[in-house]
Design a protein around this motif. Sequence first.
Motif, short mmCIF file in Angstrom:
data_model
loop_
_atom_site.label_atom_id
_atom_site.label_comp_id
_atom_site.label_asym_id
_atom_site.label_seq_id
_atom_site.Cartn_x
_atom_site.Cartn_y
_atom_site.Cartn_z
N PRO A 121 14.48 70.75 64.97
CA PRO A 121 14.46 69.31 65.27
C PRO A 121 15.77 68.60 64.91
O PRO A 121 16.25 67.75 65.66
N PHE A 122 16.35 68.99 63.77
CA PHE A 122 17.62 68.40 63.32
C PHE A 122 18.74 68.73 64.30
O PHE A 122 19.55 67.88 64.67
N ILE A 123 18.78 69.99 64.75
CA ILE A 123 19.81 70.43 65.70
C ILE A 123 19.67 69.69 67.03
O ILE A 123 20.66 69.19 67.59
N LEU A 124 18.45 69.56 67.53
CA LEU A 124 18.22 68.85 68.80
C LEU A 124 18.64 67.39 68.69
O LEU A 124 19.20 66.83 69.63
N GLU A 125 18.39 66.81 67.52
CA GLU A 125 18.81 65.41 67.28
C GLU A 125 20.32 65.30 67.37
O GLU A 125 20.86 64.39 68.03
N LYS A 126 21.03 66.23 66.73
CA LYS A 126 22.49 66.22 66.72
C LYS A 126 23.06 66.42 68.13
O LYS A 126 24.11 65.87 68.47
N LEU A 127 22.37 67.24 68.93
CA LEU A 127 22.84 67.52 70.30
C LEU A 127 22.47 66.41 71.28
O LEU A 127 22.90 66.43 72.43
N GLY A 128 21.66 65.47 70.82
CA GLY A 128 21.20 64.41 71.71
C GLY A 128 20.12 64.87 72.67
O GLY A 128 19.94 64.28 73.74
N LEU A 129 19.36 65.90 72.28
CA LEU A 129 18.35 66.48 73.18
C LEU A 129 16.92 66.30 72.65
O LEU A 129 15.98 66.79 73.28
N ALA A 130 16.77 65.63 71.53
CA ALA A 130 15.43 65.52 70.93
C ALA A 130 14.44 64.88 71.89
O ALA A 130 13.26 65.26 71.93
#
Length: 222
Positions: A121-130
């Motif tokens: 979830p943290f990675i998706l947030e950083k990538l703008g894909l959450a």
Amino acid sequence: MQAAVFDLDGVVTDTAKFHFQAWSKLAKEEFNLDLPASFETNLKGISRTESLEAILKFGDLLDKYSKEEVQNLANKKNDYYVEAISKLTKEDILPGITKLLTDLKANGVKLAVASASKNAPFILEKLGLAHVFDAVADPAKVNAGKPAPDIFLAGAKAVGVAPNQCVGVEDAIAGVSAIKAADMVAVAVGDKDELRQADCVVPTTRNFTYQLFSDVFDRYHK
């Protein structure tokens, strides 16, 4: 095809280098071990605890640490890793993935993440894909990691789609095995011989398209 269930690392973005940097730092600091570059392959697609156990086995240290100590060391490695991935941006999304996700959604395909990483979830947030993915399966809530099908089954369940109506997307042998064990169609990126169990293998994520996924799914279900 009603859903696509994605592994994260090596498929949506490449955080493997950060994982290995963090493991290498921990191995040097805690065990005075220098991990060879080739050892990175041994840590692909498996959980944090399994990775640490593989490193301890490599250093002939497996019997010298309690379960609690192993957990504490795994958490320390994760702190190093989180520090590194906090610098991720949408520029770190692998080529072709943004368009693929957009086209899948435009065609009514549900999107889920089935990653062994608790940081998904943290990675998706950083990538703008959450906001793009409909669900992220929680690896902490499944009984067994890849190559068991549990995480992919959890991804399908999270978006309310039967596994046989899903395409699973992977870059690792254990992950492809998990997809097939889940009764999903497997599309993989990487070495064709290594990932031969998949229903389709492409050399890079640039080759991923909605049409490819649709064609492979339809061919499998003829």
